[in-house]
Design a protein around this motif. Structure first.
Motif, PDB file in Angstrom:
ATOM      1  N   GLU A   1      44.859  32.352  71.043  1.00  0.00           N
ATOM      2  CA  GLU A   1      44.796  32.764  72.452  1.00  0.00           C
ATOM      3  C   GLU A   1      43.671  33.764  72.694  1.00  0.00           C
ATOM      4  OE1 GLU A   1      48.802  34.097  73.220  1.00  0.00           O
ATOM      5  OE2 GLU A   1      49.421  32.102  73.890  1.00  0.00           O
ATOM      6  N   GLN A   2      43.507  34.723  71.782  1.00  0.00           N
ATOM      7  CA  GLN A   2      42.454  35.733  71.954  1.00  0.00           C
ATOM      8  C   GLN A   2      41.068  35.146  71.745  1.00  0.00           C
ATOM      9  OE1 GLN A   2      43.504  38.913  69.307  1.00  0.00           O
ATOM     10  NE2 GLN A   2      45.220  39.588  70.562  1.00  0.00           N
ATOM     11  N   ALA A   3      40.938  34.267  70.761  1.00  0.00           N
ATOM     12  CA  ALA A   3      39.615  33.723  70.434  1.00  0.00           C
ATOM     13  C   ALA A   3      39.110  32.740  71.481  1.00  0.00           C
ATOM     14  CB  ALA A   3      39.654  33.049  69.059  1.00  0.00           C
ATOM     15  N   LEU A   4      39.991  31.915  72.022  1.00  0.00           N
ATOM     16  CA  LEU A   4      39.527  30.823  72.874  1.00  0.00           C
ATOM     17  C   LEU A   4      40.089  30.813  74.290  1.00  0.00           C
ATOM     18  CD1 LEU A   4      39.623  28.035  70.171  1.00  0.00           C
ATOM     19  CD2 LEU A   4      37.611  29.191  71.070  1.00  0.00           C
ATOM     20  N   GLY A   5      41.131  31.548  74.553  1.00  0.00           N
ATOM     21  CA  GLY A   5      41.748  31.543  75.879  1.00  0.00           C
ATOM     22  C   GLY A   5      40.792  31.897  76.989  1.00  0.00           C
ATOM     23  N   ARG A   6      40.037  32.955  76.833  1.00  0.00           N
ATOM     24  CA  ARG A   6      39.102  33.397  77.874  1.00  0.00           C
ATOM     25  C   ARG A   6      37.812  32.574  77.881  1.00  0.00           C
ATOM     26  NH1 ARG A   6      42.215  35.202  81.361  1.00  0.00           N
ATOM     27  NH2 ARG A   6      43.507  36.924  80.711  1.00  0.00           N
ATOM     28  N   VAL A   7      37.543  31.859  76.813  1.00  0.00           N
ATOM     29  CA  VAL A   7      36.365  30.985  76.782  1.00  0.00           C
ATOM     30  C   VAL A   7      36.676  29.704  77.558  1.00  0.00           C
ATOM     31  CG1 VAL A   7      34.837  29.637  75.294  1.00  0.00           C
ATOM     32  CG2 VAL A   7      35.562  31.912  74.578  1.00  0.00           C
ATOM     33  N   TRP A   8      37.843  29.121  77.291  1.00  0.00           N
ATOM     34  CA  TRP A   8      38.214  27.869  77.936  1.00  0.00           C
ATOM     35  C   TRP A   8      38.663  28.063  79.386  1.00  0.00           C
ATOM     36  CZ3 TRP A   8      41.509  25.895  73.249  1.00  0.00           C
ATOM     37  CH2 TRP A   8      40.640  25.400  72.261  1.00  0.00           C
TER      38      TRP A   8
ATOM     39  N   LYS B   1      40.590  22.234  79.859  1.00  0.00           N
ATOM     40  CA  LYS B   1      40.817  21.118  78.938  1.00  0.00           C
ATOM     41  C   LYS B   1      39.529  20.352  78.679  1.00  0.00           C
ATOM     42  CE  LYS B   1      43.575  16.933  78.432  1.00  0.00           C
ATOM     43  NZ  LYS B   1      44.612  16.092  79.050  1.00  0.00           N
ATOM     44  N   ARG B   2      38.770  20.041  79.737  1.00  0.00           N
ATOM     45  CA  ARG B   2      37.497  19.328  79.580  1.00  0.00           C
ATOM     46  C   ARG B   2      36.556  20.126  78.684  1.00  0.00           C
ATOM     47  NH1 ARG B   2      37.415  15.151  78.441  1.00  0.00           N
ATOM     48  NH2 ARG B   2      39.370  14.777  79.336  1.00  0.00           N
ATOM     49  N   LYS B   3      36.494  21.436  78.921  1.00  0.00           N
ATOM     50  CA  LYS B   3      35.615  22.290  78.120  1.00  0.00           C
ATOM     51  C   LYS B   3      36.028  22.257  76.653  1.00  0.00           C
ATOM     52  CE  LYS B   3      33.384  26.724  78.193  1.00  0.00           C
ATOM     53  NZ  LYS B   3      32.956  27.783  79.061  1.00  0.00           N
ATOM     54  N   ALA B   4      37.334  22.353  76.400  1.00  0.00           N
ATOM     55  CA  ALA B   4      37.842  22.355  75.023  1.00  0.00           C
ATOM     56  C   ALA B   4      37.527  21.044  74.303  1.00  0.00           C
ATOM     57  CB  ALA B   4      39.338  22.613  75.015  1.00  0.00           C
ATOM     58  N   LEU B   5      37.648  19.922  75.025  1.00  0.00           N
ATOM     59  CA  LEU B   5      37.429  18.619  74.401  1.00  0.00           C
ATOM     60  C   LEU B   5      35.956  18.256  74.248  1.00  0.00           C
ATOM     61  CD1 LEU B   5      40.241  16.570  76.170  1.00  0.00           C
ATOM     62  CD2 LEU B   5      40.160  17.201  73.753  1.00  0.00           C
ATOM     63  N   ASP B   6      35.111  18.677  75.195  1.00  0.00           N
ATOM     64  CA  ASP B   6      33.722  18.212  75.221  1.00  0.00           C
ATOM     65  C   ASP B   6      32.706  19.199  74.671  1.00  0.00           C
ATOM     66  OD1 ASP B   6      34.565  15.836  76.290  1.00  0.00           O
ATOM     67  OD2 ASP B   6      34.116  16.391  78.363  1.00  0.00           O
ATOM     68  N   GLU B   7      33.045  20.467  74.633  1.00  0.00           N
ATOM     69  CA  GLU B   7      32.109  21.456  74.113  1.00  0.00           C
ATOM     70  C   GLU B   7      32.543  21.853  72.710  1.00  0.00           C
ATOM     71  OE1 GLU B   7      31.312  24.596  76.925  1.00  0.00           O
ATOM     72  OE2 GLU B   7      31.246  23.181  78.585  1.00  0.00           O
TER      73      GLU B   7
END
Length: 190
Positions: A14-21, A47-53
């Protein structure tokens, strides 16, 4: 799924990727098993960002993101494709185009796009192509391109952007040579 031998905690994800996604609302993360997590995106675009980037890293370990197929169990979902940019080096200027990028990209993985920020014809040191890389296959060191005019083959090395640790013995992402099941013979190079 985080490819790590150590246990990764929900809070770390959550800390590493929550604010990025999802920079405004964040994510909700639930641990399942074996460093597998179910993530709920609190913003539509997350979700799109998580899957495509990506590729996405947590504590220097690769996180492989897969869309949930509600017809499958968690163990049946394949965590095998990682989006990554590759640089195709030593490519003739005449092949610095979308068609060549697509053809080569399909050899390396599942083609996503060619970086054409400079227009239709690129004049630079490499062609940048985004692919979904199958981590079950060894990394390709390069591709051979046939030069029609000179009637010869040209070796074009591949450079991977933000590549995580991989095994120099078998070429797979997900472990290093220290934990590879393949043993090299004395004097044999990886």
């Amino acid at each position: 799924k985080v490819l790590s031998e150590k246990m990764i905690h929900v809070e770390t994800v959550e800390q590493a990727l929550g604010r990025v996604w999802c920079p405004i609302k964040g994510i909700e993360c639930k641990a399942m098993c074996e460093n597998k997590f179910v993530i709920t995106f609190l913003q539509e675009s997350g979700k799109r960002k998580a899957l495509d980037e990506g590729p996405w890293m947590i504590s220097k370990e690769l996180m492989v993101v897969a869309d949930v197929d509600r017809r499958k169990t968690l163990d049946e979902i394949d965590f095998v494709l990682v989006p990554i940019w590759i640089h195709i080096m030593n490519l003739p200027i005449g092949l610095m185009n979308k068609e060549a990028g697509k053809t080569i990209g399909q050899e390396v993985g599942k083609f996503m796009m060619v970086d054409m920020e400079d227009g239709d014809v690129l004049i630079r040191r490499f062609l940048r192509v985004r692919v979904r890389l199958d981590i079950r296959r060894p990394l390709m060191r390069g591709v051979t391109v046939h030069d029609e005019e000179e009637n010869r083959d040209r070796w074009c090395p591949l450079v991977y952007e933000y590549l995580t640790d991989f095994c120099y013995i078998c070429g797979l992402i997900g472990h290093t040579d220290r934990s590879c099941s393949i043993q090299l013979a004395e004097g044999e190079s990886p």
